[in-house]
Design a protein around this motif. Structure first.
Motif, short mmCIF file in Angstrom:
data_model
loop_
_atom_site.label_atom_id
_atom_site.label_comp_id
_atom_site.label_asym_id
_atom_site.label_seq_id
_atom_site.Cartn_x
_atom_site.Cartn_y
_atom_site.Cartn_z
N UNK A 1 5.49 13.04 2.15
CA UNK A 1 4.30 12.28 2.53
C UNK A 1 4.43 10.86 1.99
N UNK A 2 3.64 9.91 2.49
CA UNK A 2 3.68 8.54 1.96
C UNK A 2 3.19 8.44 0.52
N UNK A 3 2.58 9.50 0.00
CA UNK A 3 2.06 9.49 -1.37
C UNK A 3 3.10 9.96 -2.39
N UNK A 4 4.29 10.34 -1.93
CA UNK A 4 5.31 10.90 -2.84
C UNK A 4 6.03 9.86 -3.68
N UNK A 5 5.96 8.59 -3.31
CA UNK A 5 6.72 7.55 -3.98
C UNK A 5 5.77 6.52 -4.59
N UNK A 6 5.80 6.40 -5.92
CA UNK A 6 4.92 5.44 -6.61
C UNK A 6 5.54 4.06 -6.70
N UNK A 7 6.86 4.01 -6.78
CA UNK A 7 7.55 2.74 -6.90
C UNK A 7 8.99 2.90 -6.48
N UNK A 8 9.69 1.77 -6.35
CA UNK A 8 11.08 1.80 -5.90
C UNK A 8 11.81 0.56 -6.38
N UNK A 9 13.05 0.74 -6.80
CA UNK A 9 13.94 -0.37 -7.11
C UNK A 9 14.96 -0.46 -5.98
N UNK A 10 15.14 -1.65 -5.45
CA UNK A 10 16.17 -1.89 -4.43
C UNK A 10 17.02 -3.05 -4.90
N UNK A 11 18.30 -2.86 -4.88
CA UNK A 11 19.21 -3.93 -5.25
C UNK A 11 20.43 -3.36 -5.93
N UNK A 12 21.11 -4.23 -6.61
CA UNK A 12 22.31 -3.85 -7.35
C UNK A 12 21.99 -4.07 -8.81
N UNK A 13 21.95 -3.00 -9.57
CA UNK A 13 21.57 -3.09 -10.97
C UNK A 13 22.62 -3.79 -11.83
N UNK A 14 22.17 -4.22 -12.98
CA UNK A 14 23.07 -4.88 -13.93
C UNK A 14 24.21 -3.96 -14.34
N UNK B 1 0.83 -1.21 0.00
CA UNK B 1 0.00 0.00 0.00
C UNK B 1 0.86 1.25 0.00
N UNK B 2 1.88 1.29 0.85
CA UNK B 2 2.76 2.45 0.99
C UNK B 2 4.18 1.99 1.24
N UNK B 3 5.16 2.87 0.99
CA UNK B 3 6.53 2.57 1.42
C UNK B 3 6.59 2.55 2.95
N UNK B 4 7.55 1.79 3.49
CA UNK B 4 7.72 1.79 4.95
C UNK B 4 8.38 3.10 5.39
N UNK B 5 8.37 3.33 6.70
CA UNK B 5 8.89 4.59 7.25
C UNK B 5 10.36 4.80 6.92
N UNK B 6 11.15 3.73 6.98
CA UNK B 6 12.57 3.84 6.67
C UNK B 6 12.79 4.29 5.23
N UNK B 7 12.03 3.72 4.31
CA UNK B 7 12.14 4.11 2.90
C UNK B 7 11.73 5.57 2.71
N UNK B 8 10.65 5.97 3.36
CA UNK B 8 10.21 7.37 3.26
C UNK B 8 11.29 8.33 3.74
N UNK B 9 11.95 7.99 4.85
CA UNK B 9 13.05 8.84 5.36
C UNK B 9 14.22 8.84 4.38
N UNK B 10 14.61 7.65 3.94
CA UNK B 10 15.75 7.51 3.04
C UNK B 10 15.55 8.27 1.73
N UNK B 11 14.34 8.23 1.20
CA UNK B 11 14.03 8.90 -0.07
C UNK B 11 13.62 10.37 0.13
#
Length: 135
Positions: A57-70, A43-53
Motif C-alpha cells: 500500500x502507499x502507507x508502507x513507506x515512511x521515507x526513502x534515500x535515493x542516490x549513491x551513498x558515501x 504526501x506519498x511515494x510515486x507509483x514507480x517507487x511503490x512497485x520498486x520497493x
C-alpha cells in the motif's frame, strides 16, 4: 486546553519545518557530512517507487534515500550525477504516528536519521546513537 475541534493535520510545509528542525538538531559532524543531500517532502511515494520497493500500500513507506551513498563513492561526486535525496512521506508518517506513542517530531527525526543513515552506510546502532544525540 488545546482547541482540538479546530486542530488540522500538519501540511507539507509544516513537515518541511519539522524536517529542517530535526536536521538542525543532528550532531554537527553528521550534518557536515550531509552537504548536498536534498530533503523532499511528499504526501506519498510515486507509483514507480511503490512497485520498486514492493509496497503493498502507499502507507508502507515512511521515507526513502535515493542516490549513491558515501560508502559507495568515497565522498566523490561524479559529473552528471544527480544529488542524493531523502524523501519523507507525510501521509504514511501521520498514519504511523496515529498508531504509536512517539511525538511527531521524534518520528520525523527517526525517519530522517534512518534515511540519511543509508547515505553513510551506517548500522542501526550507529543511527540510534545519532538519533539519541539529536534528542
Amino acid at each position: 486546553m488545546t482547541d482540538l475541534a479546530n486542530l488540522q493535520a500538519p501540511s507539507l510545509a509544516d513537515f518541511e519545518i519539522l524536517a529542517d528542525a530535526a536536521f538542525r538538531r543532528l550532531p554537527e559532524e553528521f550534518r557536515a557530512l550531509c552537504e548536498g543531500v536534498v530533503i523532499k517532502i511528499d504526501d506519498f511515494p510515486d507509483d514507480e517507487t511503490l512497485r520498486e520497493m514492493e509496497c503493498e500500500t502507499p502507507f508502507d513507506l515512511l521515507g526513502l534515500f535515493r542516490g549513491v551513498g558515501l560508502a559507495q563513492t568515497g565522498g566523490i561526486m561524479h559529473t552528471g550525477q544527480f544529488p542524493n535525496m531523502v524523501w519523507l512521506y507525510r501521509r504514511p508518517i501521520l498514519d504511523y504516528w496515529a498508531e504509536h506513542e512517539d511525538s511527531l517530531g521524534a518520528l520525523v527525526t527517526h525517519v530522517l536519521v534512518h534515511e540519511i543513515g543509508h547515505h553513510f552506510g551506517l548500522s542501526d546502532e550507529d543511527m540510534e546513537a545519532i538519533e539519541a544525540a539529536a534528542g
